[in-house]
Design a protein around this motif. Structure first.
Motif, PDB file in Angstrom:
ATOM      1  N   ARG A   6       0.843  -1.195   0.000  1.00 25.34           N
ATOM      2  CA  ARG A   6       0.000   0.000   0.000  1.00 25.34           C
ATOM      3  C   ARG A   6       0.883   1.253   0.000  1.00 25.34           C
ATOM      4  NH1 ARG A   6      -4.881   1.340  -1.678  1.00 25.34           N
ATOM      5  NH2 ARG A   6      -5.190  -0.891  -1.383  1.00 25.34           N
ATOM      6  N   LYS A  66      -6.270   3.755   5.194  1.00 21.33           N
ATOM      7  CA  LYS A  66      -6.787   2.545   4.518  1.00 21.33           C
ATOM      8  C   LYS A  66      -6.675   1.284   5.388  1.00 21.33           C
ATOM      9  CE  LYS A  66      -7.909   0.338   0.562  1.00 21.33           C
ATOM     10  NZ  LYS A  66      -8.952   0.655  -0.390  1.00 21.33           N
ATOM     11  N   HIS A 117     -11.524  11.171  -2.741  1.00 20.40           N
ATOM     12  CA  HIS A 117     -10.702  10.410  -3.683  1.00 20.40           C
ATOM     13  C   HIS A 117     -11.327   9.103  -4.141  1.00 20.40           C
ATOM     14  CE1 HIS A 117      -8.958   7.703  -0.507  1.00 20.40           C
ATOM     15  NE2 HIS A 117      -8.770   6.904  -1.537  1.00 20.40           N
ATOM     16  N   THR A 118     -12.238   8.522  -3.370  1.00 17.06           N
ATOM     17  CA  THR A 118     -12.861   7.260  -3.780  1.00 17.06           C
ATOM     18  C   THR A 118     -14.183   7.501  -4.506  1.00 17.06           C
ATOM     19  OG1 THR A 118     -11.904   6.212  -1.825  1.00 17.06           O
ATOM     20  CG2 THR A 118     -13.613   4.973  -2.980  1.00 17.06           C
ATOM     21  N   ARG A 132      -2.027   0.046 -11.987  1.00 21.02           N
ATOM     22  CA  ARG A 132      -3.455  -0.235 -12.216  1.00 21.02           C
ATOM     23  C   ARG A 132      -3.602  -0.981 -13.531  1.00 21.02           C
ATOM     24  NH1 ARG A 132      -5.822   0.308  -7.298  1.00 21.02           N
ATOM     25  NH2 ARG A 132      -6.143   2.485  -6.687  1.00 21.02           N
ATOM     26  N   PRO A 150     -23.153  -2.524  -2.922  1.00 26.97           N
ATOM     27  CA  PRO A 150     -23.870  -1.314  -2.509  1.00 26.97           C
ATOM     28  C   PRO A 150     -23.231  -0.070  -3.131  1.00 26.97           C
ATOM     29  CG  PRO A 150     -22.598  -2.227  -0.671  1.00 26.97           C
ATOM     30  CD  PRO A 150     -22.500  -3.212  -1.792  1.00 26.97           C
ATOM     31  N   TYR A 163     -22.698   3.845  -2.726  1.00 26.34           N
ATOM     32  CA  TYR A 163     -22.755   4.967  -1.786  1.00 26.34           C
ATOM     33  C   TYR A 163     -23.461   6.133  -2.496  1.00 26.34           C
ATOM     34  CZ  TYR A 163     -20.953   8.560   1.397  1.00 26.34           C
ATOM     35  OH  TYR A 163     -20.825   9.580   2.283  1.00 26.34           O
ATOM     36  N   THR A 210     -21.524   8.490  -4.678  1.00 27.01           N
ATOM     37  CA  THR A 210     -21.079   7.991  -5.990  1.00 27.01           C
ATOM     38  C   THR A 210     -22.117   8.343  -7.059  1.00 27.01           C
ATOM     39  OG1 THR A 210     -19.886   6.205  -4.882  1.00 27.01           O
ATOM     40  CG2 THR A 210     -20.380   5.877  -7.205  1.00 27.01           C
TER      41      THR A 210
HETATM   42  P1  GDP Z   1      -7.673   2.361  -3.351  1.00 29.83           P
HETATM   43  O1  GDP Z   1      -7.978   2.832  -1.945  1.00 29.83           O
HETATM   44  O2  GDP Z   1      -6.363   2.851  -3.849  1.00 29.83           O
HETATM   45  O3  GDP Z   1      -7.793   0.861  -3.477  1.00 29.83           O
HETATM   46  O4  GDP Z   1      -8.765   2.990  -4.351  1.00 29.83           O
HETATM   47  P2  GDP Z   1     -10.139   3.759  -4.065  1.00 29.83           P
HETATM   48  O5  GDP Z   1     -10.060   4.520  -2.807  1.00 29.83           O
HETATM   49  O6  GDP Z   1     -10.467   4.549  -5.286  1.00 29.83           O
HETATM   50  O7  GDP Z   1     -11.267   2.655  -4.028  1.00 29.83           O
HETATM   51  C1  GDP Z   1     -11.489   1.691  -3.069  1.00 29.83           C
HETATM   52  C2  GDP Z   1     -12.620   0.785  -3.559  1.00 29.83           C
HETATM   53  O8  GDP Z   1     -13.880   1.424  -3.376  1.00 29.83           O
HETATM   54  C3  GDP Z   1     -12.576   0.400  -5.045  1.00 29.83           C
HETATM   55  O9  GDP Z   1     -12.598  -1.013  -5.137  1.00 29.83           O
HETATM   56  C4  GDP Z   1     -13.864   0.991  -5.619  1.00 29.83           C
HETATM   57  O10 GDP Z   1     -14.417   0.183  -6.635  1.00 29.83           O
HETATM   58  C5  GDP Z   1     -14.748   1.018  -4.401  1.00 29.83           C
HETATM   59  N1  GDP Z   1     -15.885   1.955  -4.489  1.00 29.83           N
HETATM   60  C6  GDP Z   1     -15.948   3.164  -5.082  1.00 29.83           C
HETATM   61  N2  GDP Z   1     -17.190   3.697  -4.978  1.00 29.83           N
HETATM   62  C7  GDP Z   1     -17.939   2.793  -4.291  1.00 29.83           C
HETATM   63  C8  GDP Z   1     -19.303   2.737  -3.853  1.00 29.83           C
HETATM   64  O11 GDP Z   1     -20.118   3.620  -4.092  1.00 29.83           O
HETATM   65  N3  GDP Z   1     -19.698   1.606  -3.181  1.00 29.83           N
HETATM   66  C9  GDP Z   1     -18.837   0.587  -2.904  1.00 29.83           C
HETATM   67  N4  GDP Z   1     -19.313  -0.461  -2.258  1.00 29.83           N
HETATM   68  N5  GDP Z   1     -17.548   0.596  -3.284  1.00 29.83           N
HETATM   69  C10 GDP Z   1     -17.099   1.679  -3.966  1.00 29.83           C
END
Ligand code: GDP
Ligand code: FE
Ligand code: FE
Length: 208
Positions: free
Chosen positions: A31, A67, A122-123, A146, A183, A185, A188
Motif C-alpha cells: 500500500r 486505509k 478520492h474514492t 493499475r 452497494p 454509496y 457515488t
Molecule cells: P484504493 O484505496 O487505492 O484501493 O482505491 P479507491 O479509494 O479509489 O477505491 C477503493 C474501492 O472502493 C474500489 O474497489 C472501488 O471500486 C470502491 N468503491 C468506489 N465507490 C464505491 C461505492 O459507491 N460503493 C462501494 N461499495 N464501493 C465503492
C-alpha cells in the motif's frame, strides 16, 4: 524518474521525507508503494493541469493514510464528529477517504481544506471538485500498476481532458458496482449525475 519536491508553503508541519516516513509507518509495504506511485502520477497530472505541485504531493501521499485502520477507528470518528450516521451502513472502501480525512487532520496536522477535500473525495468523487481533487481522483485510478479493463482508455482520455477522465472513472466504477451488485454509496451517484451527462459527447466519441 522519481520526482521529489521540497515543501515550502508550510501546509503540513513536516518535510516531505518526514511525511513519507509517517506513511511508511501507517501502511503495509504494498500500500505504501501504491501511495508513492499515486504521488508521481499526481505530480504529472498537476503539472499538465496547472495545479500546485506541493498540494498534489501532500494530498497524494495522504490519500490512503487511513486505509489499513480497523473498522472500530472509523466508527469512533463517525460518532465523535457526528458525521452522517448513514456512513455506518458502508465499510472501509468508503470510510478510508470520507472519514480518513479526519484522521489525516488530527494525526498528521494537515488543516488545509483543499487537501482534506481531495482526500475525502478520492474514492467517491463529488459534484464539485477542485482541479486538485480531480487530479488525486484520477492519479489513484491511473497509477502505473493499475490494470483493469478500461484503464488505458481512461489514461488516454485523461491526458486530453481531466474532467472527461473524472466522468469516465465515475461511469466505469458505477458500472462495475452494478455488475457486481455491490452497494452504491449515494455520493457515488451524486458524482455520476454531476459529471457523466456533462461529458457524454467526450465519453461516446473517444476510441474504446
Ligand atoms: P484504493 O484505496 O487505492 O484501493 O482505491 P479507491 O479509494 O479509489 O477505491 C477503493 C474501492 O472502493 C474500489 O474497489 C472501488 O471500486 C470502491 N468503491 C468506489 N465507490 C464505491 C461505492 O459507491 N460503493 C462501494 N461499495 N464501493 C465503492
Ligand atoms: Fe483509496
Ligand atoms: Fe489509493
Amino acid at each position: 524518474m522519481t520526482k521529489e519536491i521540497t515543501y515550502r508553503e508550510h501546509l503540513v508541519p513536516l518535510s516531505r521525507p518526514e511525511l513519507v516516513e509517517r506513511l511508511r509507518a501507517a501502511l503495509k509495504p504494498k500500500r505504501f508503494a501504491h501511495v508513492l506511485r499515486v504521488e508521481q502520477t499526481a505530480l504529472k497530472l498537476a503539472q499538465q493541469n496547472g495545479v500546485d505541485l506541493e498540494l498534489a504531493s501532500i494530498a497524494a501521499l495522504c490519500h490512503d493514510y487511513a486505509k489499513q485502520r480497523p473498522d472500530t477507528d472509523f466508527i469512533r470518528v463517525i460518532k465523535d464528529r457526528q458525521l452522517d450516521p448513514a456512513l455506518l451502513n458502508y465499510g472501509n472502501a468508503i470510510w478510508h477517504g470520507v472519514v480518513g480525512a479526519e484522521l489525516v487532520e488530527s494525526e498528521l496536522g494537515i488543516h488545509d481544506q483543499r487537501i482534506l477535500d481531495a482526500i475525502r473525495q478520492h474514492t467517491v468523487g463529488a459534484a464539485y471538485m477542485t482541479k486538485l481533487a480531480q487530479v488525486i481522483y484520477m492519479a489513484d485510478y491511473l497509477e502505473p500498476h493499475r490494470d483493469f479493463p478500461g484503464v488505458d482508455r481512461a489514461r488516454h482520455l485523461t491526458k486530453r481532458s481531466l474532467g472527461a477522465g473524472v466522468a469516465l472513472q465515475t461511469l466505469q466504477t458505477l458500472t462495475y458496482l452494478l455488475e457486481k451488485q455491490l452497494p452504491v454509496y449515494p455520493g457515488t451517484l451524486t458524482t455520476y449525475n454531476a459529471w457523466v451527462p456533462k461529458y457524454r459527447k467526450e465519453l461516446s466519441s473517444d476510441d474504446k
